[in-house]
Design an enzyme around this catalytic site. Structure first.
Site, mmCIF file in Angstrom:
data_model
loop_
_atom_site.group_PDB
_atom_site.id
_atom_site.type_symbol
_atom_site.label_atom_id
_atom_site.label_comp_id
_atom_site.label_asym_id
_atom_site.label_seq_id
_atom_site.Cartn_x
_atom_site.Cartn_y
_atom_site.Cartn_z
ATOM 1 N N GLU A 13 -8.545 -8.068 -8.446
ATOM 2 C CA GLU A 13 -9.007 -9.210 -7.641
ATOM 3 C C GLU A 13 -10.526 -9.321 -7.571
ATOM 4 O OE1 GLU A 13 -6.592 -8.092 -4.377
ATOM 5 O OE2 GLU A 13 -5.036 -9.544 -4.834
ATOM 6 N N HIS A 23 5.598 -10.261 0.499
ATOM 7 C CA HIS A 23 4.225 -9.972 0.921
ATOM 8 C C HIS A 23 3.799 -11.063 1.898
ATOM 9 C CE1 HIS A 23 -0.254 -9.599 0.099
ATOM 10 N NE2 HIS A 23 -0.152 -10.865 0.446
ATOM 11 N N ASP A 51 2.337 0.948 -0.470
ATOM 12 C CA ASP A 51 1.570 -0.038 -1.261
ATOM 13 C C ASP A 51 0.632 0.730 -2.196
ATOM 14 O OD1 ASP A 51 0.889 -2.554 -2.144
ATOM 15 O OD2 ASP A 51 -0.319 -3.077 -0.402
ATOM 16 N N SER A 108 -4.751 -2.294 -5.285
ATOM 17 C CA SER A 108 -6.127 -2.319 -4.807
ATOM 18 C C SER A 108 -6.088 -2.777 -3.365
ATOM 19 C CB SER A 108 -6.957 -3.279 -5.640
ATOM 20 O OG SER A 108 -6.451 -4.587 -5.490
#
Ligand code: ZN
Length: 390
Positions: free
Chosen positions: A71, A196, A286, A290
């Site tokens: 991201e 999510h 998780d 990132s």
């Protein structure tokens, strides 16, 4: 292959007393007091647990095993998980998923990594899809993926209420959920939708709306990151009180947040005080994803890699800092995920179940020994099995 674990305090995860456990190959064969086989027989491996806690192997049902992120540009794509990271964390069953990036990462690649982890000795499964809609599958259809590919348990992590989502309309989520459910029914699998939930204002609105107007049962959905902020945590209380499953993410927490309600061990305590049944709550790490940080304008400001070791750390904090009983706290990473995902031989330490277990030091709950499918992976803090390239 025979292994006897002697004199452990057994939590299955309920406490059942001080007993011995006999493992035959990859199964728990017998749990009782004083199991004795001729100890001169070199084929029997004896592990003296001597008052330590013997508990079911941990299940981490949301890990970016092929890496996540990207991201902040290509150099921020996180690496694949190492087998030993899972072992050190006590994780004997992992469920892999993709996240934001469904372009440079694929379901095929995720399936290959899932199979690699199985070959290396733990149990591994996956969800098909990524954040975006329409859900990108391997065979071209959600139902087909779930029915034809053994490792696939459902879809996920599909994103809602997030600036990084594909901004799905409610129909897209509804149709995908229906397909996952029917695929699950036909294949005798959970067929769940791992959702999510982002920081957006709509929070769990889509789920509530779908649950109200369709016949899809509430437990078909496992919304995750419910502890990401206070407002979502509060919404999650109502959702769980109606019988919904909620998942707290452990890797986004760190010691700076010790007193925050959103730290998973604190959130767990809070939910129990609110009268929520612990069976409705799970923790996932998780891991390997990132952890992007954004400012108020939604601009990216920094990044780190999520650790799977956070999974048990939060359970440990729930016991040691929040005074939740060990048998209860363990459920969120053993019995509960096994039930939600219909992994029938997992999550419990009973005769006939898979020989997945962890031995914890009775003083500080440190992970000492890890056994997956009857194989000793870690013994007295020493790694016995490494990943292929480690
Ligand atoms: Zn996520």
């Amino acid at each position: 292959m025979l292994t006897i674990i002697k004199n452990g305090e057994i939590y299955n995860p309920e406490y059942i007393g001080k007993k011995d456990i006999l493992l035959v190959n990859d199964r728990v064969y017998l749990i009782k007091e004083n199991i004795n086989i001729n100890e001169n027989d070199l084929l029997v491996k004896i592990i003296d647990a001597d008052g330590d806690y013997v508990v079911p192997g941990f299940i981490d049902s949301h890990v970016h095993i092929t890496g996540g992120g990207g991201e902040g540009g290509f150099h921020t794509r996180t690496p694949e998980i190492k087998f030993s990271d899972l072992i050190y964390a006590g994780i004997t069953t992992v469920i892999g998923c993709l996240g934001t990036d469904g372009i440079t990462r694929s379901g095929e690649d995720l399936l290959a990594k899932t199979r690699a982890l199985k070959e290396e000795g733990i149990s591994a499964y996956m969800y098909t899809g990524s954040y975006g809609f329409p859900v990108k599958t391997i065979t071209g259809e959600i139902k087909k993926d779930i029915i034809l590919i053994n490792e696939i348990l459902g879809i996920g992590e599909v994103a809602i209420s997030d600036h990084r989502s594909s901004q799905p309309d409610i129909f897209q989520l509804e149709k995908a959920a229906a397909e996952a459910r029917v695929g699950g029914i036909l294949a005798n699998k959970a067929g769940i939708i791992n959702v999510h939930v982002g920081d957006g204002e709509r929070k769990l609105d889509f789920l509530e709306e779908i649950l109200e107007k369709t016949e899809i049962p509430r437990k078909q959905f496992i919304p995750t990151h419910i502890n990401r902020n206070i407002d979502l945590l509060e919404k999650g209380v109502d959702y769980a009180l109606k019988g919904g499953l909620v998942d707290f993410t452990t890797s986004s927490s760190n010691d700076f947040y010790d007193n925050k309600k959103t730290k998973p061990s604190n959130s767990l305590k809070y939910y129990l005080e609110k009268g929520i049944n612990i069976n409705n709550i799970t923790f996932t790490s998780d891991g390997q994803g990132s952890l992007p940080e954004f400012n108020e304008e939604g601009e990216y400001v920094g990044l780190k890699v999520g650790k799977v070791s956070s999974l048990f750390k939060e359970v440990k904090d729930a016991v040691l800092k929040k005074e939740i009983d060990l048998d209860k706290a363990l459920k969120v990473i053993t019995e509960n995920p096994a039930r939600n995902l219909e992994l029938k031989n997992k999550g419990k330490l009973n005769e006939g179940k898979d020989a997945d277990l962890v031995i914890l030091d009775n003083k500080d709950l440190k992970i000492k020994t890890v056994i997956a499918k009857g194989q000793i992976m870690l013994e007295d803090n020493k790694l016995k099995q490494k990943g292929t390239f480690e």
